[in-house]
Design an enzyme around this catalytic site. Structure first.
Site, short mmCIF file in Angstrom:
data_model
loop_
_atom_site.label_atom_id
_atom_site.label_comp_id
_atom_site.label_asym_id
_atom_site.label_seq_id
_atom_site.Cartn_x
_atom_site.Cartn_y
_atom_site.Cartn_z
N GLU A 24 44.15 -5.07 46.88
CA GLU A 24 43.72 -5.00 45.73
C GLU A 24 44.52 -3.66 44.84
O GLU A 24 44.44 -3.99 43.68
CB GLU A 24 42.36 -4.44 45.56
CG GLU A 24 41.86 -3.11 46.07
CD GLU A 24 41.79 -2.94 47.88
OE1 GLU A 24 40.99 -2.06 48.23
OE2 GLU A 24 42.16 -3.91 48.47
N CYS A 70 40.53 -3.18 55.47
CA CYS A 70 40.67 -1.82 56.06
C CYS A 70 39.45 -1.57 56.80
O CYS A 70 39.29 -1.78 58.09
CB CYS A 70 40.63 -0.85 54.89
SG CYS A 70 41.32 0.80 55.38
N HIS A 82 45.46 -2.53 51.80
CA HIS A 82 44.61 -2.70 50.59
C HIS A 82 45.41 -3.65 49.64
O HIS A 82 46.26 -3.31 48.81
CB HIS A 82 44.36 -1.41 50.01
CG HIS A 82 43.05 -0.74 50.58
ND1 HIS A 82 41.86 -0.70 50.52
CD2 HIS A 82 43.39 0.53 51.57
CE1 HIS A 82 41.36 0.29 51.12
NE2 HIS A 82 42.26 0.92 51.91
#
Length: 522
Positions: free
Chosen positions: A182, A88, A180
């Site tokens: 994660e 990001c 993202h």
């Protein structure tokens, strides 16, 4: 708080540089779940002297690379030195720094998107399904790639979702993701992170419970030597696992103290001491309940209660330590999120409520700290506990606040209110266990409200207290959802509390999430 990289015997360290993203801890958690050792450092604390760094991850950020307050970072410290994954803000910073073009998005892109693969055989995405769901959260977009970089994937709405350095551009590959990986909303994000650490960076999966135990014990022996350690136990997971690790390292040189502050759950002082039997710990139980209760007399402000409980604990603990003049170290169950959150890349954070700990003890007692869990997340602590053969009833215990029922009894505290809260809490927990819900939820307990209301019991009018039941689902306590317990279970709990606990005539259920509410009421 020091943030130097901890020197370990682990061969591979993935370093995560934090630029202030709310998801930075999630990156670390995902890598640890892959059994890859990683650490988080603020972006401005990057240390290039550690030779164990196997790869570097640049986190997201609430800032924009286009603003004058963009966080300054010299990418030359990383590029050409380590395999790099930029997420990001990191991806935008890489493009901006390397001569590409980053523009403000017409509208903030937040939410689900479908990943369209371009380089189908790229190591990061080769086994990822085309059009898989990813999670976007950004206000800027990479519009033009820098020279020497190539597109890996896009979405239907943005031209650059993932890009990489061309082979030979740098000494090590650089991957940049606009989304993202994660977060769980990126359905194959963990697989992408796995591809980066194993396929791209060549890490090994050596961060296992057995290796953690071996490494921690080695460090403890080196740090403590022939000295002795004193440690306060609470019966919770963190302090128990920490104590067992120290015990494995130094044996009888560890002195454990379990203080009854009178604000524990029903029979907890006796039950916890009993559960520690057979574990080999050198432990002393201290009943200081009347002392705490006297100190809290007439106090209703929650912050004041917390501080009184904390100070009284320090005073009692200090007195106990005087009988052990040979002690040189204080053991604590500090875990990794506590370490990470003690420093913010934005500056001082607002205090929502002070946490009960023994932070004043090391200076007062002139002791050095021993923190065997300081590099572990909560789920890792439990895994290590299982590998240490700690009883399941200790490892499976719900989190319980340091101030205990002192912050679950709203307003002024007295012995009768403690009894009401203990009895109601015991009924609630017993029912959760009986119906198989205790293991399914993160935390549960009863809160005694400073509210009395009219009721009718038999032919008599009552004017008694109200109990609020709190039960939440969470992963790490940072956020929480209220648990959707069956109505039948709630009805049975309510009926039993009202019928069996004299002084309570009303039970309510808290359906607030965190945020905006907190798990505890005070």
């Amino acid at each position: 708080m020091s943030f130097e990289i901890i020197v370990t015997s682990m061969k591979d360290i993935v370093l995560i540089l934090d630029f202030g993203s709310q998801y930075t801890q999630l990156i670390a958690r995902r890598l640890r779940e892959l059994n890859v050792y990683c650490e988080i450092l603020p972006y401005n604390k990057f240390d290039t002297t550690d030779r164990n760094i196997k790869a570097v991850v640049l986190s997201g950020s609430p800032f924009s690379v286009l603003d004058k307050n963009a966080l300054p970072f010299d990418l030359e410290q990383v590029v050409n030195h380590y395999p790099t994954l930029a997420i990001c803000y990191g991806a935008q910073m890489m493009a901006h720094h390397m001569g590409g073009e980053v523009l403000k998005s017409e509208k903030r892109e937040y939410g689900k998107a479908a990943l369209v693969k371009v380089l189908h055989e790229d190591p990061m995405i080769k086994d990822i399904p085309d059009l898989c769901q990813i999670w976007m959260s950004h206000g800027d977009s990479v519009e033009v790639l820098p020279d020497g970089f190539e597109l890996v994937a896009r979405t239907h709405d943005i031209p650059v979702a993932a890009y990489r350095s061309r082979p030979g551009k740098f000494n090590f590959p650089v991957y940049c993701l606009q989304f993202h990986p994660e977060v769980t909303h990126s359905l194959y994000g963990k697989e992408m992170l796995s591809n980066f650490v194993f396929e791209v960076a060549g890490c090994e999966a050596e961060w296992t419970p057995d290796s953690i135990i071996e490494e921690t014990i080695r460090q403890l022996k080196s740090q403590i030597g022939d000295h002795e350690v004193i440690m306060g136990l609470s019966g919770g997971v963190d302090s128990t696992v920490a104590a067992m690790l120290v015990h494995r390292a130094i044996g009888e040189h560890l002195h454990c103290v379990f203080i009854d502050n009178g604000l524990l759950r029903k029979n907890e002082f006796h039950d916890v001491l009993l559960s520690y039997q057979g574990m080999g710990l050198n432990i002393k139980g201290v009943d200081a309940s009347s002392r705490f209760l006297n100190a809290l007399h007439g106090v209703s402000d929650p912050e004041t209660k917390r501080k009184i409980i904390g100070k009284t604990f320090i005073d009692v603990f200090e007195e106990e330590s005087h009988s052990l003049p040979q002690v040189k170290f204080l053991g604590q169950g500090t875990i990794y999120p506590d370490v990470i959150e003690s420093v913010s890349v934005h500056g001082p954070s607002v205090t929502i409520k002070s946490h009960h700990n023994v932070g004043g003890l090391p200076e007062k007692l002139k002791l050095s700290l021993v923190e065997p869990l300081r590099m572990m997340f909560k789920d890792e602590v439990r895994r290590v506990g299982r590998a240490l053969n700690i009883p399941a009833e200790l490892l499976g215990r719900h989190p319980f606040p340091g101030p205990g029922l002192g912050i679950r009894i709203l307003g002024e505290i007295n012995a009768d209110k403690i009894r009401l809260c203990q009895e109601a809490d015991a009924i609630f927990i017993q029912k959760l266990k009986r119906y198989g819900w205790y293991e399914q939820v993160w935390q549960a307990g009863a809160v005694l409200l400073p509210v009395q209301s009219v009721g009718v019991m038999g032919d008599e009018r009552t004017y008694d207290f109200t109990i609020a039941l709190r039960c939440v689902q969470s992963v790490d306590g940072m956020t929480a959802e209220w648990s959707h317990l069956p109505y039948e279970l709630l009805a049975e709990v309510s009926s039993e509390i009202i019928n069996q606990v004299k002084g309570i005539n009303r039970v309510v259920y808290d359906i607030s999430t965190k945020p905006p509410a907190t798990i505890e009421w005070e």
